[in-house]
Structures are given as structure tokens and as C-alpha cells.
Design a protein around this motif. Structure first.
Motif, PDB file in Angstrom:
ATOM      1  N   ARG A  71       9.033   5.518  -6.850  1.00 63.48           N
ATOM      2  CA  ARG A  71       8.701   4.209  -7.138  1.00 63.48           C
ATOM      3  C   ARG A  71      10.085   3.871  -8.286  1.00 63.48           C
ATOM      4  NH1 ARG A  71       4.358   4.608  -9.189  1.00 63.48           N
ATOM      5  NH2 ARG A  71       2.786   4.374  -7.633  1.00 63.48           N
ATOM      6  N   LYS A  72      10.292   4.591  -8.931  1.00 57.28           N
ATOM      7  CA  LYS A  72      11.614   4.470  -9.652  1.00 57.28           C
ATOM      8  C   LYS A  72      12.912   3.947  -8.878  1.00 57.28           C
ATOM      9  CE  LYS A  72      14.073   5.929 -13.552  1.00 57.28           C
ATOM     10  NZ  LYS A  72      14.241   7.206 -14.535  1.00 57.28           N
ATOM     11  N   SER A  73      13.045   4.933  -7.942  1.00 52.94           N
ATOM     12  CA  SER A  73      14.378   4.830  -7.042  1.00 52.94           C
ATOM     13  C   SER A  73      14.077   3.804  -6.168  1.00 52.94           C
ATOM     14  CB  SER A  73      14.261   6.082  -6.128  1.00 52.94           C
ATOM     15  OG  SER A  73      14.365   7.222  -7.036  1.00 52.94           O
ATOM     16  N   LEU A  74      12.865   3.165  -5.782  1.00 51.06           N
ATOM     17  CA  LEU A  74      12.893   2.053  -4.856  1.00 51.06           C
ATOM     18  C   LEU A  74      13.147   0.889  -5.765  1.00 51.06           C
ATOM     19  CD1 LEU A  74      11.905   0.624  -2.460  1.00 51.06           C
ATOM     20  CD2 LEU A  74       9.556   0.654  -3.191  1.00 51.06           C
TER      21      LEU A  74
ATOM     22  N   LYS B   6       0.926  -0.963  -0.056  1.00 50.32           N
ATOM     23  CA  LYS B   6       0.282   0.034   0.013  1.00 50.32           C
ATOM     24  C   LYS B   6       0.803   1.460  -0.012  1.00 50.32           C
ATOM     25  CE  LYS B   6      -3.815  -2.266   2.598  1.00 50.32           C
ATOM     26  NZ  LYS B   6      -4.824  -2.334   3.691  1.00 50.32           N
ATOM     27  N   GLN B   7       1.966   1.295   0.725  1.00 54.22           N
ATOM     28  CA  GLN B   7       2.887   2.271   0.692  1.00 54.22           C
ATOM     29  C   GLN B   7       3.432   2.690  -0.599  1.00 54.22           C
ATOM     30  OE1 GLN B   7       5.703   2.119   4.093  1.00 54.22           O
ATOM     31  NE2 GLN B   7       6.740   4.049   3.399  1.00 54.22           N
ATOM     32  N   VAL B   8       3.778   1.342  -1.062  1.00 57.49           N
ATOM     33  CA  VAL B   8       4.400   1.718  -2.587  1.00 57.49           C
ATOM     34  C   VAL B   8       3.351   2.182  -3.482  1.00 57.49           C
ATOM     35  CG1 VAL B   8       5.249   0.269  -4.579  1.00 57.49           C
ATOM     36  CG2 VAL B   8       5.914  -0.332  -2.475  1.00 57.49           C
ATOM     37  N   ALA B   9       2.146   1.893  -3.364  1.00 56.22           N
ATOM     38  CA  ALA B   9       1.136   2.196  -4.391  1.00 56.22           C
ATOM     39  C   ALA B   9       0.777   3.672  -4.251  1.00 56.22           C
ATOM     40  CB  ALA B   9      -0.186   1.592  -4.239  1.00 56.22           C
ATOM     41  N   MET B  10       1.066   4.367  -2.904  1.00 54.01           N
ATOM     42  CA  MET B  10       0.861   5.678  -2.687  1.00 54.01           C
ATOM     43  C   MET B  10       2.128   6.703  -3.143  1.00 54.01           C
ATOM     44  SD  MET B  10      -0.903   5.913   0.885  1.00 54.01           S
ATOM     45  CE  MET B  10       0.260   4.820   1.846  1.00 54.01           C
ATOM     46  N   MET B  11       3.186   6.014  -3.712  1.00 58.08           N
ATOM     47  CA  MET B  11       4.429   6.584  -4.190  1.00 58.08           C
ATOM     48  C   MET B  11       4.217   7.322  -5.382  1.00 58.08           C
ATOM     49  SD  MET B  11       7.478   4.329  -2.792  1.00 58.08           S
ATOM     50  CE  MET B  11       7.753   3.902  -1.072  1.00 58.08           C
ATOM     51  N   ASP B  12       4.683   8.413  -5.611  1.00 64.02           N
ATOM     52  CA  ASP B  12       4.748   9.113  -7.121  1.00 64.02           C
ATOM     53  C   ASP B  12       5.736   8.277  -7.875  1.00 64.02           C
ATOM     54  OD1 ASP B  12       7.221   9.985  -6.208  1.00 64.02           O
ATOM     55  OD2 ASP B  12       6.779  11.734  -6.158  1.00 64.02           O
ATOM     56  N   HIS B  13       5.827   8.623  -9.004  1.00 61.57           N
ATOM     57  CA  HIS B  13       6.523   7.908 -10.070  1.00 61.57           C
ATOM     58  C   HIS B  13       8.256   7.878  -9.958  1.00 61.57           C
ATOM     59  CE1 HIS B  13       7.857   6.124 -13.989  1.00 61.57           C
ATOM     60  NE2 HIS B  13       8.710   7.055 -14.284  1.00 61.57           N
TER      61      HIS B  13
END
Length: 224
Positions: A94-97, A84-91
Motif C-alpha cells: 500500500r505504501k508503494s502504491l 477492495k484490492q487495495v484493502a487486501m494489500m499489506d502495509h
């Protein structure tokens, strides 16, 4: 040499400011399970099944149950909160992760694969002893990054570890050279593999040389 390395590791922990008995017990238990794992890996890589498992194939089959176990442990302890935390990240986040996870997986693959190659060549005991050399780099990194202290007793312990690893390496090299020498001495001079007799061309007899091939338009003639 094995006891020398074990004693050096024990000496290096004496006088540690951040020493924890519970942490030491957990590390001891993890070493037991890791020793069992490495022993099984050596048996698969050098035993009767060595033709089926090379380091790459063994790493592939190890990764599957590890992935399943880690996923079950993650769902049991964390649930769906990380997703859920990954889904709330911006682009960009999420790319850095994804890049960080990919780099971590690449490092883990390289380390585990190199460990399997070392286990295949040096054996379970040799690979674990050689792995203790990294403790020196760990301590130096802690001193440089975290400003940790380093006592003279710990220095003696790590020096003892390095000496034990060096002696073990010399013993392994001497043992391999002795095995090669004994095999060469026990091999008979005529042990070179020979072809079966039926594969050799049969030598022509002397009588066959006395017969001349018959002409195409007449009976065979005998040489004088």
C-alpha cells in the motif's frame, strides 16, 4: 508552417508496421477535442477574464470537473474492485502504491501547468505546434526501449515537423516585433501621462513677494 507540421505528422505515419486505422481515427477525434479545450483555455487566459484566471487558478478549476468525471467513469466500469484490492494489500504494498500515485499526480500537475503557461504565451496554435516536437523523443524512446524500426520516410516527416515549428516561431517573433515597432511609432511624443493641474503647486505671484510676513506684535508692513 501549420500545414507543414500537419503534413510532417502524416508522412511520419506512412509505412508504420503497427498502423491501425481505428487508432488513427481515435487520435484524430482526440485532437479535435483537445484543440477545443486549448482554445477555451487561451480565451480564459488572454481574453476579458484574464484578470480572474492565471495558469494556477485555471488548473485548479479544471481539476475539479476532471476528478468528478474520472470517478464516475471508474465506478461505472470497474466498480469497487480496485478499492477492495487495495484493502487486501499489506502495509509495504500500500505504501508503494501511494508513492506511485503521488509521483504520477505530481508529474501530471507539472505537465498541465507548463502547458497552460505555454498556451498563455504562445496561444492555442503555437502550443500545439511546439508540442509536436516531443514526437521525436517518443520515436527515439521507442527505438531504444522497444526496438522499433525507423524508416527514412518517417525521418523526413519528423524533419518537416521541426522545420514547421521553427518557421512558426520565427513568424511569431517577427509579428511581435512588428507590433512593438508600430505601437512605438504611433505613440505621440507628448503621450507621457501628466498630473492634473490642481495637483501642481500654484506658483506664487510677484506681488506676494512684495509683502513681508507681519510681526507677531504689530500690523503688516510693506517692503520699500
Amino acid at each position: 508552417p501549420t500545414m507543414l507540421v500537419a503534413g510532417g505528422c502524416a508522412i511520419s505515419t506512412v509505412g508504420e508496421i503497427n498502423f491501425s486505422l481505428a487508432g488513427m481515427c481515435l487520435c484524430f477525434a482526440s485532437n479535435i477535442f483537445r484543440s477545443i479545450k486549448v482554445t477555451l483555455q487561451q480565451k480564459l487566459l488572454t481574453g476579458d477574464s484574464k484578470s480572474k484566471f492565471d495558469p494556477c487558478a485555471l488548473l485548479f478549476w479544471i481539476s475539479l470537473p476532471c476528478f468528478v468525471v474520472m470517478m464516475i467513469a471508474s465506478l461505472a466500469t470497474e466498480g469497487l474492485a480496485p478499492y477492495k484490492q487495495v484493502a487486501m494489500m499489506d502495509h509495504e504494498q500500500r505504501k508503494s502504491l501511494i508513492i506511485a500515485v503521488f509521483v504520477s499526480c505530481a508529474n501530471a500537475t507539472a505537465l498541465n501547468l507548463s502547458q497552460l503557461f505555454v498556451t498563455k504565451d504562445l496561444g492555442a496554435v503555437g502550443s500545439q505546434l511546439v508540442a509536436q516536437c516531443k514526437s521525436v523523443l517518443t520515436v527515439l524512446g521507442g527505438m531504444a526501449i522497444f526496438g522499433e524500426t525507423f524508416t527514412s520516410l518517417e525521418a523526413m516527416g519528423y524533419i518537416q515537423v521541426l522545420i514547421g515549428v521553427y518557421l512558426f516561431g520565427r513568424m511569431e517573433q517577427a509579428g511581435k516585433e512588428k507590433d512593438i515597432t508600430s505601437q512605438a511609432e504611433s505613440r505621440p511624443l507628448g503621450s507621457i501621462s501628466k498630473m492634473p493641474k490642481e495637483r501642481y503647486p500654484k506658483s506664487a505671484s510677484l506681488e506676494s513677494y512684495n509683502t513681508i510676513a507681519p510681526p507677531s506684535d504689530g500690523p503688516p508692513q510693506q517692503s520699500s
